[in-house]
Structure formats: C-alpha cells, structure tokens
Write an enzyme that holds these catalytic residues in place. Structure first.
Site, short mmCIF file in Angstrom:
data_model
loop_
_atom_site.label_atom_id
_atom_site.label_comp_id
_atom_site.label_asym_id
_atom_site.label_seq_id
_atom_site.Cartn_x
_atom_site.Cartn_y
_atom_site.Cartn_z
N HIS A 1 27.48 -19.43 -15.33
CA HIS A 1 26.21 -18.58 -15.10
C HIS A 1 24.94 -19.26 -15.22
CE1 HIS A 1 23.76 -14.90 -15.06
NE2 HIS A 1 23.33 -15.00 -16.07
N SER B 1 20.07 -14.16 -12.12
CA SER B 1 20.55 -13.50 -13.23
C SER B 1 19.56 -12.35 -13.32
CB SER B 1 20.54 -14.09 -14.78
OG SER B 1 21.23 -13.39 -15.63
#
Length: 229
Positions: A221, A65
């Site tokens: 994610h 990320s």
C-alpha cells in the site's frame, strides 16, 4: 502524509512531462492549517479553490490512499468546471465506504502513545513505532510527520485528535454508486501486495469511473516505500 513525500516524484514528473507540478498538503497535513471538518467534500473543495486561485485548467490530479479519495471526490464534484480535469490517477484506494483496517487503527494508537510518552528524539519514536510496524522504510516514511523542537517533547504535524474525530468520515465516501460518475481518463494503480483495491470493490470503480484502467505494481500500500530494492 506530507507533500514532502512527493518531492522526488514531482521533480521527475516536471522533467519528463515538461509541465508545472503542484504538491499540496491537505488540511491537517504537513504545513496546511489544522481545521475542522475533515471530510472528503471539504478537502476536495480546498483543492478546487487552489485550482481556481491559480487559474489552472486541463490538469491531471494524482492522490494516494486518502488523497486518492480526495482526488476521486474532486472528479465527482458537482461544481467541477468542465475544463479543469483531464486525467485522474488514484494510487491504491477505491471509492468505498468501509471501516478502517486494524493496521490503520493501531497506527493511530501508536501515534498517540508516542506523544503521550513525552519523548524527545526520532530514535525513541522509531522504537515505539517498531512495535507495530516492522518495515524500517515505512517507519521512516511515517516519521516524516514528526515535529522535533529543542527541549520539547516530539509531536506529530497531523492533529491526532482531529484525525480520530474525523475517522467516520475518512472511512466513508461522499457519493453512493449511481449517484455520480466521471467519464474522463482514470488510472487506478493497485499494489499487488495490498488489499485496498480488490475483486470486491473493482466493480465500484467501474461504476464511478467507467473509462478507468487498472494497473498493478509489485508493491504494498505504501508504494515506493514497499518496493524491494
């Protein structure tokens, strides 16, 4: 995020690769100092300074990320020594300039709410967080950033004020397509249930990292915290 979240993977990498593994807290994360500005250029420079301090060379760097954006920024850094980086691994993020998702914005608001409510336990924080995040595994991951001291309201190790202040930079990326590229080995890992890497931004990955490979995992994610048991 915190380097503690990488402990089990770091041990596995050391065992399987037979090489030292360093897990780093970026500025304003974990045990690292709270300091401005919070930009990808500054965070990449911090990592570069760490590598120089420890005389590292021919390294593989991995980031998830926002950490993935830092890793990409390091690879594209104009002062990157030619013998420093051999492999770039980016987990579920692309080199894009885009506004933060509503989930991310809501998460910051929830963190503010937890601190403002003057609560004292992880259980109370989890109850507030559950109003936004239903997955208990993801909540447990996020609450690793919670600092609990006796007779004091809980606080997050991440300085929320600096995080909010730096949000425009965090949403951005320091280089425009065509401005810089890195021709080394690059692996991008996409979460199948995540939209952070998608058909719209894959061409950007190709422009910045022409030798990249894209692999997909059956997860969201948050990686291993989203993988079904």
């Amino acid at each position: 995020g915190s380097k503690r979240n990488w402990q089990s993977l770091s041990k596995a990498f050391m065992r399987d690769l037979g090489k030292p593994v360093y897990s780093l807290d970026l500025r304003n994360h974990g045990s690292s100092p709270h300091i401005r500005p919070m930009t990808y250029t500054h965070m990449a420079a911090d990592v570069l300074n760490f590598c120089k301090k420890h005389s590292l060379r021919e390294i593989s760097i991995m980031g998830h990320s926002m950490g993935g954006k830092v890793a990409m920024t390091l690879a594209l850094h104009p002062e990157l020594p030619p013998n420093l980086l051999t492999d770039l691994i980016v987990s579920d993020i692309a080199p894009i300039r885009a506004r933060a998702s509503e989930d991310t914005v809501q998460l910051i608001r929830t963190m503010e709410k937890i601190e403002a409510n003057n609560i004292y336990t992880r259980k109370e924080a989890d109850e507030i967080l559950s109003e936004h995040e239903k997955d208990p595994n993801v909540r447990a991951f996020l609450l690793t950033n919670l600092e609990i001291k006796k007779a004091m309201p809980v606080k997050f190790k991440i300085p929320i004020g600096i995080l909010k202040e730096g949000r425009p930079e965090i949403e951005s990326f320091p280089y425009a397509p065509g401005e810089r590229s890195w021709d080394g080995h690059a692996l991008f890992i996409k979460g199948k249930k995540s939209k952070f890497i998608n058909r719209h931004n894959i061409p950007l990955i190709d422009r910045f990292f022409p030798q990249n490979q894209l692999q997909e995992l059956d997860t969201g994610h948050w990686g291993k915290f989203n993988i079904p048991s």
